[in-house]
Motif scaffolding. Structure first.
Motif, PDB file in Angstrom:
ATOM      1  N   LEU A 167       0.825  -1.203   0.000  1.00  0.00           N
ATOM      2  CA  LEU A 167       0.000   0.000   0.000  1.00  0.00           C
ATOM      3  C   LEU A 167       0.862   1.257   0.000  1.00  0.00           C
ATOM      4  N   ALA A 168       1.941   1.252   0.771  1.00  0.00           N
ATOM      5  CA  ALA A 168       2.828   2.412   0.813  1.00  0.00           C
ATOM      6  C   ALA A 168       3.468   2.658  -0.548  1.00  0.00           C
ATOM      7  N   THR A 169       3.871   1.584  -1.210  1.00  0.00           N
ATOM      8  CA  THR A 169       4.503   1.707  -2.524  1.00  0.00           C
ATOM      9  C   THR A 169       3.516   2.219  -3.566  1.00  0.00           C
ATOM     10  N   VAL A 170       2.319   1.660  -3.573  1.00  0.00           N
ATOM     11  CA  VAL A 170       1.306   2.053  -4.550  1.00  0.00           C
ATOM     12  C   VAL A 170       0.871   3.499  -4.323  1.00  0.00           C
ATOM     13  N   SER A 171       0.674   3.889  -3.069  1.00  0.00           N
ATOM     14  CA  SER A 171       0.251   5.254  -2.771  1.00  0.00           C
ATOM     15  C   SER A 171       1.298   6.269  -3.216  1.00  0.00           C
ATOM     16  N   THR A 172       2.565   5.962  -2.977  1.00  0.00           N
ATOM     17  CA  THR A 172       3.644   6.857  -3.400  1.00  0.00           C
ATOM     18  C   THR A 172       3.677   6.994  -4.919  1.00  0.00           C
ATOM     19  N   ARG A 173       3.527   5.867  -5.613  1.00  0.00           N
ATOM     20  CA  ARG A 173       3.529   5.898  -7.082  1.00  0.00           C
ATOM     21  C   ARG A 173       2.358   6.721  -7.608  1.00  0.00           C
ATOM     22  N   LEU A 174       1.187   6.502  -7.047  1.00  0.00           N
ATOM     23  CA  LEU A 174      -0.003   7.232  -7.476  1.00  0.00           C
ATOM     24  C   LEU A 174       0.159   8.730  -7.225  1.00  0.00           C
ATOM     25  N   HIS A 175       0.672   9.079  -6.061  1.00  0.00           N
ATOM     26  CA  HIS A 175       0.850  10.495  -5.714  1.00  0.00           C
ATOM     27  C   HIS A 175       1.842  11.163  -6.654  1.00  0.00           C
ATOM     28  N   ASN A 176       2.925  10.485  -6.955  1.00  0.00           N
ATOM     29  CA  ASN A 176       3.945  11.078  -7.826  1.00  0.00           C
ATOM     30  C   ASN A 176       3.471  11.199  -9.266  1.00  0.00           C
ATOM     31  N   VAL A 177       2.653  10.249  -9.720  1.00  0.00           N
ATOM     32  CA  VAL A 177       2.094  10.367 -11.065  1.00  0.00           C
ATOM     33  C   VAL A 177       1.181  11.581 -11.161  1.00  0.00           C
ATOM     34  N   LEU A 178       0.367  11.793 -10.140  1.00  0.00           N
ATOM     35  CA  LEU A 178      -0.604  12.877 -10.153  1.00  0.00           C
ATOM     36  C   LEU A 178      -0.014  14.227  -9.765  1.00  0.00           C
ATOM     37  N   HIS A 179       0.946  14.220  -8.830  1.00  0.00           N
ATOM     38  CA  HIS A 179       1.418  15.489  -8.269  1.00  0.00           C
ATOM     39  C   HIS A 179       2.931  15.548  -8.090  1.00  0.00           C
ATOM     40  N   GLY A 180       3.659  14.760  -8.874  1.00  0.00           N
ATOM     41  CA  GLY A 180       5.102  14.685  -8.675  1.00  0.00           C
ATOM     42  C   GLY A 180       5.849  15.989  -8.831  1.00  0.00           C
TER      43      GLY A 180
END
Length: 263
Positions: A167-180
């Protein structure tokens, strides 16, 4: 507080357009298959007072929940009790560390209102386990992802422990795609260089409006719009309108055009 809502109801196409729609939907579907979750909601926000002026909102929300739930959520003013929304309000206290996993229904001191809200979520088919994961990009622009699951109560503890790293890995990836690329401090500095009308014109230009349409929306002359956009171009050191809008979006001075204000 205003919300930018990008909605893919039940992981299907929603009110978001262009190539971004297909890429984002494909990413969400992939995450769902990977985690076998019911729904995903991601909220991007800044701990600092936002630099946004004019029509640009200050919180971006991406969600896959059903349309009926979005309407019920708004009608009942659930944002005032929703744990992930309450957590994004600016505070002098230190924010939650990125990667922290929170089981919303199992947190200490959960109020009666929050329990009722989560119970309503469950009754409406959103799942019975709500795990919030906090994230932050390289510039300190924060976010939180809510993953909902249907899990038997007896297996809940073991399930959460087994999912923490994923979950931590997926959330970080999602956040960076959207708001990196979002940089609140730089955006605040740049925003001070631009007038409210210049920001307004950039916002509507990013949404694909012509000079004439922007003039009608803002009740100003078309050539006045041209002047404002020219001024913004010069202040941001850009060569043309397209690069000016792209620069403003990259800096976070204006919001992404794919998201529509709903609340």
């Amino acid at each position: 507080m205003h919300f930018n809502l990008a909605h893919f109801p039940d992981f299907e196409e929603g009110f978001i357009s262009g190539t971004v729609k297909h890429d984002t939907l494909e990413m969400l579907v992939g995450i769902r298959q990977q985690l076998n979750c019911r729904h995903i909601t991601h909220v991007g926000h800044s701990d600092q007072p936002g630099p946004y002026r004019g029509p640009a909102p200050d919180v971006s929300v991406l969600t896959t929940v059903p349309t009926k739930w979005v309407m019920r959520y708004a009608a009942k003013n659930y944002f005032s009790v929703d744990p992930i929304m309450r957590a994004i309000k600016p505070s002098k206290q230190a924010g939650i560390a990125p990667g922290t996993i929170r089981n919303l229904s199992a947190e200490d001191g959960v109020s009666t209102e929050v329990r009722q809200f989560l119970r309503d979520c469950e009754l409406r088919g959103l799942g019975n386990l709500y795990l919030a994961v906090d994230a932050s990009n390289a510039h300190g622009f924060r976010g939180v992802t809510l993953f909902t699951f249907d899990i038997e109560r007896a297996h809940e503890g073991a399930f959460v422990d087994g999912m923490r790293k994923r979950l931590a890995t997926v959330s970080t990836r999602l956040h960076n795609v959207l708001h990196g690329n979002r940089n609140p401090r730089l955006a605040a500095v740049v925003a001070k260089l631009l007038t409210k009308r210049e920001l307004d014109c950039l916002y509507w230009a990013a949404n694909g409006k012509t000079d004439g349409e922007i003039g009608e929306i803002l009740n100003i002359a078309r050539w006045t719009v041209v002047t404002y956009l020219q001024n913004a171009k010069n202040k941001l050191g850009c060569s043309n309108r397209t690069s000016t809008v792209a620069t403003a979006l990259a800096l976070g001075v204006i919001e992404m055009p794919t998201i529509a204000s709903r609340f």
